[in-house]
Design a protein around this motif. Structure first.
Motif, short mmCIF file in Angstrom:
data_model
loop_
_atom_site.label_atom_id
_atom_site.label_comp_id
_atom_site.label_asym_id
_atom_site.label_seq_id
_atom_site.Cartn_x
_atom_site.Cartn_y
_atom_site.Cartn_z
N PHE A 1 1.30 -16.97 14.14
CA PHE A 1 0.76 -16.51 12.84
C PHE A 1 -0.75 -16.61 12.81
CE2 PHE A 1 5.11 -18.00 12.13
CZ PHE A 1 5.68 -16.83 11.65
N ASP A 2 -1.37 -16.09 13.83
CA ASP A 2 -2.84 -16.09 13.86
C ASP A 2 -3.37 -14.81 13.21
OD1 ASP A 2 -2.28 -14.15 15.68
OD2 ASP A 2 -3.24 -15.12 17.39
N GLU A 3 -4.62 -14.52 13.40
CA GLU A 3 -5.22 -13.36 12.72
C GLU A 3 -4.70 -12.02 13.26
OE1 GLU A 3 -6.76 -15.44 14.71
OE2 GLU A 3 -8.19 -14.43 16.03
N HIS A 4 -4.02 -12.06 14.43
CA HIS A 4 -3.50 -10.81 15.01
C HIS A 4 -2.07 -10.50 14.56
CE1 HIS A 4 -6.95 -10.88 17.61
NE2 HIS A 4 -6.62 -12.05 18.11
N PHE A 5 -1.47 -11.38 13.76
CA PHE A 5 -0.03 -11.26 13.47
C PHE A 5 0.35 -9.89 12.91
CE2 PHE A 5 3.56 -11.55 10.53
CZ PHE A 5 4.55 -12.01 11.38
N TRP A 6 -0.33 -9.44 11.86
CA TRP A 6 0.08 -8.21 11.19
C TRP A 6 -0.12 -7.00 12.07
CZ3 TRP A 6 3.32 -8.79 7.52
CH2 TRP A 6 3.29 -9.94 6.74
N VAL A 7 -1.20 -7.01 12.85
CA VAL A 7 -1.44 -5.88 13.77
C VAL A 7 -0.32 -5.85 14.82
CG1 VAL A 7 -3.02 -4.93 15.49
CG2 VAL A 7 -3.92 -5.97 13.42
N ARG A 8 0.02 -7.03 15.37
CA ARG A 8 1.06 -7.08 16.39
C ARG A 8 2.42 -6.67 15.81
NH1 ARG A 8 -1.05 -12.69 19.28
NH2 ARG A 8 -2.58 -11.65 20.63
N LEU A 9 2.67 -7.04 14.58
CA LEU A 9 3.92 -6.65 13.92
C LEU A 9 3.98 -5.13 13.79
CD1 LEU A 9 6.49 -7.73 12.49
CD2 LEU A 9 5.22 -7.61 10.37
N LEU A 10 2.88 -4.56 13.37
CA LEU A 10 2.81 -3.10 13.22
C LEU A 10 3.03 -2.41 14.57
CD1 LEU A 10 2.17 -0.94 11.01
CD2 LEU A 10 -0.15 -0.94 11.91
N LEU A 11 2.39 -2.94 15.60
CA LEU A 11 2.52 -2.34 16.93
C LEU A 11 3.95 -2.47 17.47
CD1 LEU A 11 -0.80 -3.46 18.70
CD2 LEU A 11 -0.30 -1.33 17.52
N THR A 12 4.62 -3.57 17.13
CA THR A 12 6.00 -3.77 17.60
C THR A 12 6.96 -2.83 16.87
OG1 THR A 12 5.49 -6.09 18.03
CG2 THR A 12 7.81 -5.50 17.94
N VAL A 13 6.70 -2.63 15.58
CA VAL A 13 7.61 -1.81 14.76
C VAL A 13 7.38 -0.31 14.99
CG1 VAL A 13 8.17 -1.21 12.37
CG2 VAL A 13 7.92 -3.60 13.00
N GLN A 14 6.14 0.06 15.28
CA GLN A 14 5.77 1.48 15.31
C GLN A 14 6.64 2.37 16.22
OE1 GLN A 14 1.64 2.08 15.30
NE2 GLN A 14 1.87 4.12 14.51
N PRO A 15 6.94 1.95 17.47
CA PRO A 15 7.80 2.82 18.30
C PRO A 15 9.14 3.10 17.64
CG PRO A 15 6.84 1.08 19.65
CD PRO A 15 6.49 0.77 18.23
N PHE A 16 9.68 2.12 16.92
CA PHE A 16 10.98 2.32 16.28
C PHE A 16 10.87 3.32 15.13
CE2 PHE A 16 11.55 -1.61 18.56
CZ PHE A 16 12.83 -1.48 19.06
N LEU A 17 9.74 3.30 14.42
CA LEU A 17 9.56 4.27 13.33
C LEU A 17 9.50 5.69 13.89
CD1 LEU A 17 6.89 2.40 11.14
CD2 LEU A 17 9.36 2.52 10.80
N ILE A 18 8.78 5.84 14.99
CA ILE A 18 8.68 7.17 15.60
C ILE A 18 10.04 7.60 16.16
CG2 ILE A 18 7.64 8.44 17.53
CD1 ILE A 18 5.05 6.87 16.91
N LEU A 19 10.77 6.65 16.76
CA LEU A 19 12.10 6.98 17.27
C LEU A 19 13.04 7.40 16.14
CD1 LEU A 19 12.43 4.14 19.91
CD2 LEU A 19 12.65 6.57 20.39
N LEU A 20 12.96 6.73 15.00
CA LEU A 20 13.81 7.11 13.87
C LEU A 20 13.44 8.49 13.36
CD1 LEU A 20 14.22 3.80 11.82
CD2 LEU A 20 15.85 4.91 13.34
N LEU A 21 12.17 8.82 13.41
CA LEU A 21 11.72 10.16 13.02
C LEU A 21 12.34 11.21 13.93
CD1 LEU A 21 9.64 11.38 10.94
CD2 LEU A 21 8.06 11.50 12.86
N ILE A 22 12.29 10.95 15.25
CA ILE A 22 12.86 11.89 16.22
C ILE A 22 14.37 12.04 15.98
CG2 ILE A 22 13.36 12.23 18.69
CD1 ILE A 22 10.68 10.82 19.27
N VAL B 1 3.42 -22.14 16.54
CA VAL B 1 3.41 -21.55 15.18
C VAL B 1 2.02 -21.00 14.86
CG1 VAL B 1 3.68 -22.06 12.73
CG2 VAL B 1 5.29 -23.01 14.36
N ALA B 2 1.01 -21.76 15.21
CA ALA B 2 -0.37 -21.32 14.94
C ALA B 2 -0.70 -20.07 15.75
CB ALA B 2 -1.35 -22.44 15.27
N ALA B 3 -0.19 -20.01 16.99
CA ALA B 3 -0.50 -18.85 17.85
C ALA B 3 0.27 -17.61 17.42
CB ALA B 3 -0.18 -19.19 19.30
#
Lengths: 85, 168
Positions: free
Chosen positions: A34-55, A30-32
């Motif tokens: 929700f660490d300080e990288h959580f939001w960046v990693r979430l953004l990076l995971t979601v980003q390809p899907f946002l671009i795919l939806l745009l296409i 759980v600590a690993a």
């Protein structure tokens, strides 16, 4: 003897939980996550899907064909014809 | 006039292609072959905690592909109810192939090259595997485009639906 083995095996299965394989893991996991990288990693995971939806959206609008609007007079005539049937 | 509005069927095919393509990646490469996980590069799965953290992010990735697939099913259902949409296997299959290809290309460029989150098969030949993944995606897009182009000739809506009357 056979019954004892069966009872022991069943008790062992019931007593064993996934967490007991590594009793200290859960808080570490759980600590690993929700660490300080959580939001960046979430953004990076979601980003390809946002671009795919745009296409997908662009291709949808490029291939759809909206029929030309029917003039009011003609629409009224057609509705009248359908009502008289 | 015949059914000419391919957009709704293309939308359904693309969404299903993206979603199912994502599942191929997740199920085959993450779970069965276990070549990589979502965060293999910054967090190599060398111990139980790292594996579990990677599983969490793999799960999130699968959740997103599931949502896209569900949207594709919804779009297909809607397209099947419209009389102005040609019920074309070639258009639908082409859009699905293209969707899968777009998934590979976008995910490959972003996650493998730009963000460096993971590689297809980490190791000495990882660049070759990454490039192969992109080339495969490009081939899928090309095949899908060709199939979809051939599907332009299909003008018949799903059976049981009335073709819209022309505007005179």
């Amino acid at each position: 003897m056979r019954r004892g083995i069966l009872t022991g095996f069943t008790t062992g299965l019931l007593a064993a939980t996934a967490a007991s394989a590594c009793p200290t893991c859960r808080p570490d996991v759980v600590a690993a996550i929700f660490d300080e990288h959580f939001w960046v990693r979430l953004l990076l995971t979601v980003q390809p899907f946002l671009i795919l939806l745009l296409i997908v959206g662009v291709l949808y609008f490029a291939t759809r064909e909206v029929p030309p609007p029917v003039p009011v007079k003609q629409r009224a005539r057609r509705q009248g014809r359908e009502r008289s049937r | 006039m015949s059914a000419r509005n391919r957009g709704p069927l293309v939308l359904a095919g693309l969404l299903l292609g993206v979603g199912l393509g994502g599942f191929v990646d997740g199920i085959l490469l993450h779970q069965i072959l276990q070549w990589h996980h979502m965060l293999s590069t910054p967090l190599p799965p060398d111990d139980v905690v790292s594996i579990k953290v990677n599983m969490f992010w793999d799960g999130l990735f699968h959740a997103l592909t599931w949502v896209v697939t569900l949207a594709g099913v919804w779009a297909l259902w809607r397209a099947g109810q419209r009389s102005d949409v040609p019920w074309s296997t070639r258009t639908f299959a082409g859009a699905m192939l293209a969707g899968w290809g777009f998934f590979n290309v976008v995910e490959g460029i972003l996650d493998h090259q730009l963000f460096d989150l993971h590689h297809v098969k980490p190791g000495p030949d990882q660049l070759a595997w990454d490039v192969g993944f992109l080339v495969f995606g490009a081939l899928l897009i090309t095949a899908g485009w060709a199939l979809g182009r051939a599907g332009r000739e299909d003008r018949v809506p799903r059976s049981g639906l009335r073709v819209p009357h022309p505007a005179h």
